[in-house]
Design an enzyme around this catalytic site. Structure first.
Site, short mmCIF file in Angstrom:
data_model
loop_
_atom_site.label_atom_id
_atom_site.label_comp_id
_atom_site.label_asym_id
_atom_site.label_seq_id
_atom_site.Cartn_x
_atom_site.Cartn_y
_atom_site.Cartn_z
N VAL A 107 -7.97 -34.06 29.00
CA VAL A 107 -8.76 -35.29 29.16
C VAL A 107 -8.27 -36.09 30.38
O VAL A 107 -9.06 -36.60 31.17
CB VAL A 107 -8.67 -36.16 27.87
CG1 VAL A 107 -9.22 -37.55 28.10
CG2 VAL A 107 -9.42 -35.48 26.74
N THR B 87 -2.39 -36.35 20.90
CA THR B 87 -2.20 -36.94 19.56
C THR B 87 -2.40 -35.83 18.53
O THR B 87 -3.35 -35.87 17.75
CB THR B 87 -3.21 -38.10 19.31
OG1 THR B 87 -4.54 -37.63 19.58
CG2 THR B 87 -2.91 -39.28 20.19
N GLU C 24 -13.20 -40.74 24.59
CA GLU C 24 -13.73 -39.71 25.48
C GLU C 24 -14.59 -38.73 24.68
O GLU C 24 -14.22 -38.35 23.58
CB GLU C 24 -12.54 -38.96 26.12
CG GLU C 24 -12.93 -37.99 27.17
CD GLU C 24 -13.87 -38.63 28.18
OE1 GLU C 24 -13.42 -39.48 28.94
OE2 GLU C 24 -15.06 -38.30 28.19
N LYS D 57 -16.76 -32.29 26.47
CA LYS D 57 -16.62 -30.99 25.81
C LYS D 57 -15.90 -30.05 26.78
O LYS D 57 -16.22 -30.03 27.97
CB LYS D 57 -17.99 -30.36 25.50
CG LYS D 57 -18.81 -31.15 24.50
CD LYS D 57 -20.10 -30.44 24.17
CE LYS D 57 -21.09 -30.35 25.32
NZ LYS D 57 -21.57 -31.60 25.89
N PHE E 33 -25.97 -28.36 18.05
CA PHE E 33 -24.92 -28.15 17.05
C PHE E 33 -25.47 -27.63 15.72
O PHE E 33 -25.00 -27.97 14.65
CB PHE E 33 -24.07 -29.42 16.86
CG PHE E 33 -23.03 -29.50 17.95
CD1 PHE E 33 -23.40 -29.74 19.26
CD2 PHE E 33 -21.70 -29.28 17.68
CE1 PHE E 33 -22.47 -29.75 20.28
CE2 PHE E 33 -20.75 -29.29 18.69
CZ PHE E 33 -21.15 -29.53 19.99
N LEU E 34 -26.48 -26.78 15.85
CA LEU E 34 -27.02 -26.11 14.68
C LEU E 34 -26.89 -24.59 14.86
O LEU E 34 -27.69 -23.85 14.32
CB LEU E 34 -28.50 -26.48 14.48
CG LEU E 34 -28.78 -27.84 13.85
CD1 LEU E 34 -30.28 -28.03 13.67
CD2 LEU E 34 -28.07 -28.00 12.50
N CYS F 281 -10.13 -30.50 18.85
CA CYS F 281 -10.70 -31.79 18.42
C CYS F 281 -11.29 -31.79 17.02
O CYS F 281 -10.87 -32.57 16.18
CB CYS F 281 -11.76 -32.23 19.42
SG CYS F 281 -11.08 -32.32 21.07
C1 UGA Z 1 -15.78 -31.62 20.94
C2 UGA Z 1 -16.97 -32.58 21.06
O1 UGA Z 1 -18.18 -31.83 21.20
C3 UGA Z 1 -16.78 -33.51 22.25
O2 UGA Z 1 -17.85 -34.45 22.29
C4 UGA Z 1 -15.46 -34.27 22.09
O3 UGA Z 1 -15.19 -35.11 23.20
C5 UGA Z 1 -14.33 -33.25 21.98
O4 UGA Z 1 -14.57 -32.38 20.85
C6 UGA Z 1 -13.05 -34.02 21.81
O5 UGA Z 1 -12.92 -34.75 20.82
O6 UGA Z 1 -12.22 -34.02 22.72
P1 UGA Z 1 -15.00 -29.36 22.18
O7 UGA Z 1 -13.96 -29.27 21.11
O8 UGA Z 1 -14.60 -29.20 23.61
O9 UGA Z 1 -15.76 -30.80 22.11
O10 UGA Z 1 -16.06 -28.24 21.90
P2 UGA Z 1 -17.53 -28.11 21.28
O11 UGA Z 1 -18.44 -27.59 22.30
O12 UGA Z 1 -17.93 -29.34 20.60
O13 UGA Z 1 -17.29 -26.94 20.21
C7 UGA Z 1 -16.37 -27.08 19.13
C8 UGA Z 1 -16.43 -25.88 18.23
O14 UGA Z 1 -17.64 -25.87 17.48
C9 UGA Z 1 -16.37 -24.53 18.94
O15 UGA Z 1 -15.52 -23.67 18.23
C10 UGA Z 1 -17.80 -24.04 18.89
O16 UGA Z 1 -17.88 -22.63 18.90
C11 UGA Z 1 -18.26 -24.60 17.57
N1 UGA Z 1 -19.72 -24.80 17.49
C12 UGA Z 1 -20.35 -25.70 18.28
C13 UGA Z 1 -20.45 -24.08 16.55
O17 UGA Z 1 -19.91 -23.26 15.79
N2 UGA Z 1 -21.81 -24.30 16.46
C14 UGA Z 1 -22.45 -25.19 17.25
O18 UGA Z 1 -23.69 -25.34 17.11
C15 UGA Z 1 -21.70 -25.90 18.19
#
Ligand code: UGA
EC number: 1.1.1.22
Length: 437
Positions: free
Chosen positions: A15, A88, A149, A152, A256-257, A267
């Site tokens: 970040v 954190t 923040e 992604k 996110f579906l 996160c």
């Molecule tokens: C997530 C949030 O999307 C960000 O908005 C936030 O800032 C960040 O956490 C954080 O708190 O720092 P990130 O962890 O980088 O971002 O990744 P995502 O793209 O959100 O994916 C997270 C997980 O969910 C991955 O393992 C992904 O494969 C999974 N996922 C995502 C699914 O299984 N299905 C989906 O439809 C979307």
């Protein structure tokens, strides 16, 4: 370009670096501070310690405006706003470990011309506690702003430059105004900018809660669709059709579906647990979040059942894992589903080979007993089954006829519904996705 306020960024992790590079791109001088001298040295040489598309180039482009140091005084001397972006991580209790945040708070001098701007994800109430600490330490002039923040990993640069919203929680003083001013170019015309970002200016506790609630809600969406996928498998429905039909309802939305083998990363798992803990510590039992976490754990393990269905007992079976990072376009292995999967497979007696285009170095630190392959084809040679764990683009375009020739068995488990089932089946392989009837 109008003169922009210089800032300090404390913590050059994911970040911190993206925030620093982003504000440098917008024209600020940025004083980046980290206690890790080796890392600061490498950053000075232009070596970027994380993999994030576009970040190396952005830092190189703005090199003159980016200053790296281990001395917090450099930031204090040159900037009023000190963005805090230290880790954190979760503790054993599931609460966030705030020791790095408190180290920064403790290092601040008495000053009425500086402000801490909290980027690290912290429990709701942290701002209030820090302000109390400042008062106890005779630093009550020090201002505090919560500015969570929402980047992604893998698309962090775009997310920074094109935010859905910017959340600023403060006491309505100069520090909050200055943070809004920094973000101004990224805000909508209504807020004097030319970007897409809505502005939510609010109190500190609400800003802190927006972050935790947003992540917990997104995680809930994923666990929900994963459970729908599991029911689809029993009922013959195709979850992709179901998700499409659901997502077109503007109240639900299509994002996110995507069902898969569970969410990971630094996160979602951490923040869902942290919110659950926060609620529990204040006497409220957040029932729903327990299920979100439990569903996610079970989802990682369901792959084992699918493999056993096709192969019988897994003892001595060769299983190839394609992709190890918690999602594509990152080398981040934190809470990756591959960690649980590779351990479970080995516990069941399987012989595991694996390939990830970027995360192998990180994976080697965390995964034992697995053969790390040269490339995807090397990983799946002689395999009885292949599991797509992370949907890197290069796996979508594999030559399935060649894959079928190299594998010993025919089972392909598509853990992210990323492959073309017809192409896989056309090569004589057996395809199984997640929730596809
Ligand atoms: C997530 C949030 O999307 C960000 O908005 C936030 O800032 C960040 O956490 C954080 O708190 O720092 P990130 O962890 O980088 O971002 O990744 P995502 O793209 O959100 O994916 C997270 C997980 O969910 C991955 O393992 C992904 O494969 C999974 N996922 C995502 C699914 O299984 N299905 C989906 O439809 C979307």
């Amino acid at each position: 370009m109008a003169e922009r306020e210089p800032i300090g960024v404390i913590g050059t992790g994911y970040v911190g670096l993206v925030t620093a590079a982003g504000f440098a791109e917008l024209g600020s001088d940025v004083y980046c501070i980290d206690i890790d001298a080796g890392k600061i040295e490498r950053l000075k040489q232009g070596e970027i310690p994380i993999y994030e598309p576009g970040l190396t180039e952005m830092i190189a482009r703005n090199r003159e405006r980016m200053h790296f140091s281990t001395d917090i005084q450099d930031a204090l001397d040159n900037a009023r706003l000190l963005f805090v972006a230290v880790g954190t991580p979760p503790t054993y209790s599931g609460d966030a470990d705030l020791s790095a945040v408190h180290a920064v708070v403790g290092a601040m001098p008495a000053s009425d011309r500086h402000a801490l701007v909290m980027k690290s994800t912290v429990p709701c109430g942290t701002g209030k506690n820090i302000k109390r600490l400042f008062e106890e330490q005779g630093k009550s002039g020090f201002r505090y702003v919560s500015c969570p923040e929402f980047l992604k990993e893998g698309s962090a640069i775009d997310d920074f430059l094109q935010p859905d919203r910017v959340v600023v929680g403060d006491d309505g003083d100069w520090a909050g105004d200055a943070v809004v001013e920094l973000y101004r170019p990224l805000l909508t015309a209504e807020h004097g900018g030319e970007g897409p970002g809505e502005l939510v200016r609010t109190d500190i506790a609400s800003a802190e809660m927006v972050k935790l609630a947003a992540n917990a809600f997104l995680a809930t969406k994923i666990s929900f669709i994963n459970e729908i996928a599991n029911v689809c498998e029993e009922t013959g429905a195709d979850v992709l059709e179901v998700a499409k039909g659901m997502g077109l309802d503007s109240r639900i939305g299509p994002k996110f579906l995507q069902p898969g083998i569970g969410f990971g990363g630094s996160c979602f798992p951490k923040d869902v647990t942290a919110l659950k803990q926060l609620a529990g510590n204040s006497g409220y039992h957040f029932q729903l979040l327990n299920s979100v976490i439990e569903v996610n754990e079970l989802q990682k393990r369901r792959v084992i059942g699918k493999l056993e269905k096709h192969l019988g007992p897994l003892v001595g079976k060769r299983i190839a894992l394609l992709g190890l990072a918690f999602k594509p376009n990152t080398d981040d292995m934190r809470e990756a589903s591959s960690l649980v999967l590779s351990a479970r497979l080995q516990a069941a007696g399987a012989l595991v080979s694996a390939f990830d285009p970027i995360a192998e170095d990180e994976a080697r630190k965390l995964i034992q007993g697995v053969r790390f392959a040269e490339d995807a084809l090397d990983a799946l040679t002689d395999a009885d089954a292949l599991v797509l764990v992370t949907e890197w683009d290069e796996f979508r375009t594999l030559d399935w006829t060649q894959v079928a020739r190299l594998m010993a068995g025919t089972t392909v488990i598509d853990g992210r519904n990323a492959l073309d089932p017809d192409a896989v089946r056309g090569a004589g392989l057996t395809y199984e996705g997640i929730g596809r009837g």
